[in-house]
Design a protein around this motif. Structure first.
Motif, PDB file in Angstrom:
ATOM      1  N   LEU A   1       0.836  -1.201   0.000  1.00 51.73           N
ATOM      2  CA  LEU A   1       0.000   0.000   0.000  1.00 51.73           C
ATOM      3  C   LEU A   1       0.874   1.255   0.000  1.00 51.73           C
ATOM      4  N   PRO A   2       0.461   2.295  -0.709  1.00 56.21           N
ATOM      5  CA  PRO A   2       1.257   3.522  -0.787  1.00 56.21           C
ATOM      6  C   PRO A   2       0.987   4.514   0.333  1.00 56.21           C
ATOM      7  N   GLN A   3       0.038   4.219   1.202  1.00 56.79           N
ATOM      8  CA  GLN A   3      -0.355   5.181   2.242  1.00 56.79           C
ATOM      9  C   GLN A   3       0.804   5.482   3.194  1.00 56.79           C
ATOM     10  N   SER A   4       0.866   6.736   3.656  1.00 55.09           N
ATOM     11  CA  SER A   4       1.895   7.189   4.595  1.00 55.09           C
ATOM     12  C   SER A   4       1.590   6.656   5.990  1.00 55.09           C
ATOM     13  N   PRO A   5       2.579   6.691   6.894  1.00 58.28           N
ATOM     14  CA  PRO A   5       2.315   6.280   8.283  1.00 58.28           C
ATOM     15  C   PRO A   5       1.162   7.057   8.922  1.00 58.28           C
ATOM     16  N   THR A   6       1.068   8.346   8.645  1.00 57.77           N
ATOM     17  CA  THR A   6      -0.040   9.134   9.203  1.00 57.77           C
ATOM     18  C   THR A   6      -1.373   8.651   8.666  1.00 57.77           C
ATOM     19  N   GLU A   7      -1.428   8.326   7.375  1.00 59.32           N
ATOM     20  CA  GLU A   7      -2.676   7.810   6.795  1.00 59.32           C
ATOM     21  C   GLU A   7      -3.010   6.440   7.380  1.00 59.32           C
ATOM     22  N   LEU A   8      -1.999   5.598   7.563  1.00 59.51           N
ATOM     23  CA  LEU A   8      -2.236   4.287   8.166  1.00 59.51           C
ATOM     24  C   LEU A   8      -2.640   4.403   9.632  1.00 59.51           C
ATOM     25  N   SER A   9      -2.260   5.501  10.281  1.00 61.11           N
ATOM     26  CA  SER A   9      -2.632   5.681  11.689  1.00 61.11           C
ATOM     27  C   SER A   9      -4.149   5.774  11.862  1.00 61.11           C
ATOM     28  N   LEU A  10      -4.851   6.210  10.822  1.00 64.61           N
ATOM     29  CA  LEU A  10      -6.313   6.254  10.865  1.00 64.61           C
ATOM     30  C   LEU A  10      -6.897   4.850  11.001  1.00 64.61           C
ATOM     31  N   ILE A  11      -6.205   3.881  10.417  1.00 68.98           N
ATOM     32  CA  ILE A  11      -6.651   2.488  10.495  1.00 68.98           C
ATOM     33  C   ILE A  11      -6.233   1.876  11.830  1.00 68.98           C
ATOM     34  N   ALA A  12      -4.975   2.067  12.206  1.00 69.34           N
ATOM     35  CA  ALA A  12      -4.486   1.501  13.469  1.00 69.34           C
ATOM     36  C   ALA A  12      -5.294   2.016  14.653  1.00 69.34           C
ATOM     37  N   ARG A  13      -5.702   3.268  14.592  1.00 67.53           N
ATOM     38  CA  ARG A  13      -6.505   3.874  15.666  1.00 67.53           C
ATOM     39  C   ARG A  13      -7.778   3.088  15.935  1.00 67.53           C
ATOM     40  N   GLN A  14      -8.363   2.497  14.893  1.00 63.85           N
ATOM     41  CA  GLN A  14      -9.604   1.749  15.067  1.00 63.85           C
ATOM     42  C   GLN A  14      -9.374   0.438  15.823  1.00 63.85           C
ATOM     43  N   GLY A  15      -8.129  -0.047  15.802  1.00 66.67           N
ATOM     44  CA  GLY A  15      -7.813  -1.255  16.560  1.00 66.67           C
ATOM     45  C   GLY A  15      -7.512  -0.946  18.005  1.00 66.67           C
TER      46      GLY A  15
ATOM     47  N   GLY B   1      -6.550   2.796  20.167  1.00 64.47           N
ATOM     48  CA  GLY B   1      -6.328   4.227  19.995  1.00 64.47           C
ATOM     49  C   GLY B   1      -4.862   4.607  20.004  1.00 64.47           C
ATOM     50  N   SER B   2      -4.136   4.149  21.022  1.00 62.38           N
ATOM     51  CA  SER B   2      -2.737   4.501  21.162  1.00 62.38           C
ATOM     52  C   SER B   2      -1.867   3.931  20.049  1.00 62.38           C
ATOM     53  N   ALA B   3      -2.368   2.935  19.329  1.00 65.31           N
ATOM     54  CA  ALA B   3      -1.586   2.325  18.246  1.00 65.31           C
ATOM     55  C   ALA B   3      -1.271   3.322  17.144  1.00 65.31           C
ATOM     56  N   CYS B   4      -2.132   4.323  16.976  1.00 69.25           N
ATOM     57  CA  CYS B   4      -1.870   5.288  15.900  1.00 69.25           C
ATOM     58  C   CYS B   4      -0.554   6.020  16.143  1.00 69.25           C
ATOM     59  N   ARG B   5      -0.185   6.215  17.426  1.00 66.59           N
ATOM     60  CA  ARG B   5       1.065   6.911  17.731  1.00 66.59           C
ATOM     61  C   ARG B   5       2.280   6.016  17.495  1.00 66.59           C
ATOM     62  N   SER B   6       2.100   4.697  17.526  1.00 68.75           N
ATOM     63  CA  SER B   6       3.224   3.780  17.307  1.00 68.75           C
ATOM     64  C   SER B   6       3.557   3.593  15.829  1.00 68.75           C
ATOM     65  N   LEU B   7       2.813   4.256  14.939  1.00 66.19           N
ATOM     66  CA  LEU B   7       3.143   4.225  13.509  1.00 66.19           C
ATOM     67  C   LEU B   7       4.262   5.207  13.170  1.00 66.19           C
ATOM     68  N   LEU B   8       4.625   6.055  14.148  1.00 63.89           N
ATOM     69  CA  LEU B   8       5.671   7.054  13.933  1.00 63.89           C
ATOM     70  C   LEU B   8       6.697   6.972  15.053  1.00 63.89           C
ATOM     71  N   GLY B   9       7.919   7.404  14.769  1.00 59.97           N
ATOM     72  CA  GLY B   9       8.968   7.405  15.778  1.00 59.97           C
ATOM     73  C   GLY B   9       9.131   8.771  16.415  1.00 59.97           C
ATOM     74  N   GLY B  10       9.963   8.841  17.446  1.00 62.98           N
ATOM     75  CA  GLY B  10      10.255  10.113  18.096  1.00 62.98           C
ATOM     76  C   GLY B  10       9.166  10.549  19.042  1.00 62.98           C
TER      77      GLY B  10
END
Length: 392
Positions: free
Chosen positions: A142-156, A158-167
């Protein structure tokens, strides 16, 4: 041959520990929060979920998941929301390019392993869903960015959306009913402030008596303090924390972190019936951090607790011996000090003693030394082999 081909992709994903806490949902189905939050992504050298996603026309339905070699259900609404969204994105790619293999139609076989206790206040669900989403996204190319994928992870989770990015990562609350503006946002990369360290005092590796989902919904329904926290306390803390991170102001970072942890747990206590995530060992850890700061004559350490008794102590690398060394003096015989990071810590004599030392020594089972880290990493170490068999 293609009828039996097994397609695979593997990812490791990090734990994140919030310094501005997420607590409460405005939409339970979409996992939309009542307030924004902000976390530090931790190094995967120390805390990670490793997931292999595979699919094949030879697999029999339904989709399956193993976690630490134990079967886990995927029929729940949260897991299905993630899988449905990812399949829809892959299906769109296949529709636009008929030469692509129809991976979206094949059953999924997933295998995950954590290198830390599951559901014990160490953000296992965040790392787990981040790894699940990232690995399937890689499998589906999939070409989606980590931020775009965070919309999906959030549904699983909530805090998972933040683990799609570092720092240093924010999860913006958003205002749209659709939830399309409730997603992860990079506040600063690891490289901006790489000196951040964390010492985790594992008080209990047992599963929580009250899950985060149950706890936060009870708080929303019954706590008089909740609205004030969501609408006034957290927005102010978010602004101040982002400034502290931008300016690499540890003292301000620490004060906000501790105040915010206290606010979160005060709201839990204000819930009816009250929710007690902290225990006597947790309170001894708080006092330990206060003593370290008092003896240093400045703020060199910050405590924070998620929905569990485990204490995360943040400090900077330059203060390693002052902070971690004080706890090593008391907890040096516990598991966790034998690695490279642990051996480098010099014991600080005379900082912690008396009742605080006694309670910590009796109640802490192990320690984890870690640091700010990167987001998910694609790896070639697969937990499912070329024949579709799980590698034990």
């Amino acid at each position: 041959m293609s009828e039996n081909k097994v397609y695979r992709a593997s990812t490791t994903a990090p734990v994140n520990i919030a310094v501005i806490k997420y607590w409460g949902k405005r939409d339970s189905r979409l996992n939309l929060p009542t307030n924004s939050s902000l976390s530090v992504t931790l190094s995967q050298s120390d805390l990670r979920t490793h997931t292999t996603a595979s699919c094949s026309p030879s697999y029999s339905p339904p989709d399956t998941l193993l976690l630490n070699a134990e079967p886990q259900p995927l029929s729940d609404a949260r897991s299905q929301a993630c899988l449905t969204s990812l399949r829809a994105l892959r299906s769109a790619l296949e529709s636009s390019n008929p030469s692509l293999p129809p991976l979206s139609t094949y059953p999924l076989r997933l295998s995950s392993a954590n290198n830390f206790p599951t559901a014990a206040g160490l953000a296992s669900s965040a790392a787990g869903f981040a790894a699940l989403v990232r690995s399937i996204a890689d499998l589906y190319q999939l070409p989606q960015s980590p931020t775009e994928l965070s919309l999906i992870a959030r549904q699983g989770s909530g805090s998972a959306c933040r683990s799609l990015l570092g720092g240093y990562v924010a999860w913006d609350q958003g205002v749209l009913p659709s939830g399309t503006d409730s997603k992860a946002r990079l506040v600063a990369p690891r490289s901006h402030w790489p000196e951040m360290r964390a010492l985790i005092l594992v008080v209990s590796a047992e599963k929580k008596a009250i899950s985060s989902t149950t706890g936060m919904q009870t708080t929303v329904q019954t706590s008089p303090m909740f609205q004030t926290r969501a609408t006034q306390v957290v927005p102010k803390a978010m602004r101040e924390m982002e400034t502290a991170i931008a300016e690499k102001d540890f003292e301000e970072f620490a004060k906000i972190t501790m105040r915010e942890s206290n606010s979160f747990h005060a709201t839990c206590l204000d819930t009816d019936p009250p929710i007690f995530y902290l225990n006597d060992v947790s309170r001894a850890a708080i006092r330990g951090v206060e003593i370290v700061n008092e003896k240093a004559g400045r703020v060199v350490a910050a405590y924070t607790f998620d929905a569990g008794p485990n204490c995360v102590v943040y400090y900077l690398e330059d203060e390693r011996d002052v902070v971690a060394g004080a706890f090593k003096m008391v907890l040096g015989e516990k598991e966790g000090w034998k690695g490279e990071q642990g051996k480098a810590v010099r014991r600080a004599e005379g900082t912690l003693g008396g009742k605080v030392a006694e309670v910590l020594r009796d109640g802490v089972s192990r320690v984890i030394l870690t640091s700010v880290g990167e987001g998910p990493i694609s790896v070639e170490d697969h937990l499912i082999d070329e024949k579709g068999e799980v590698v034990i």
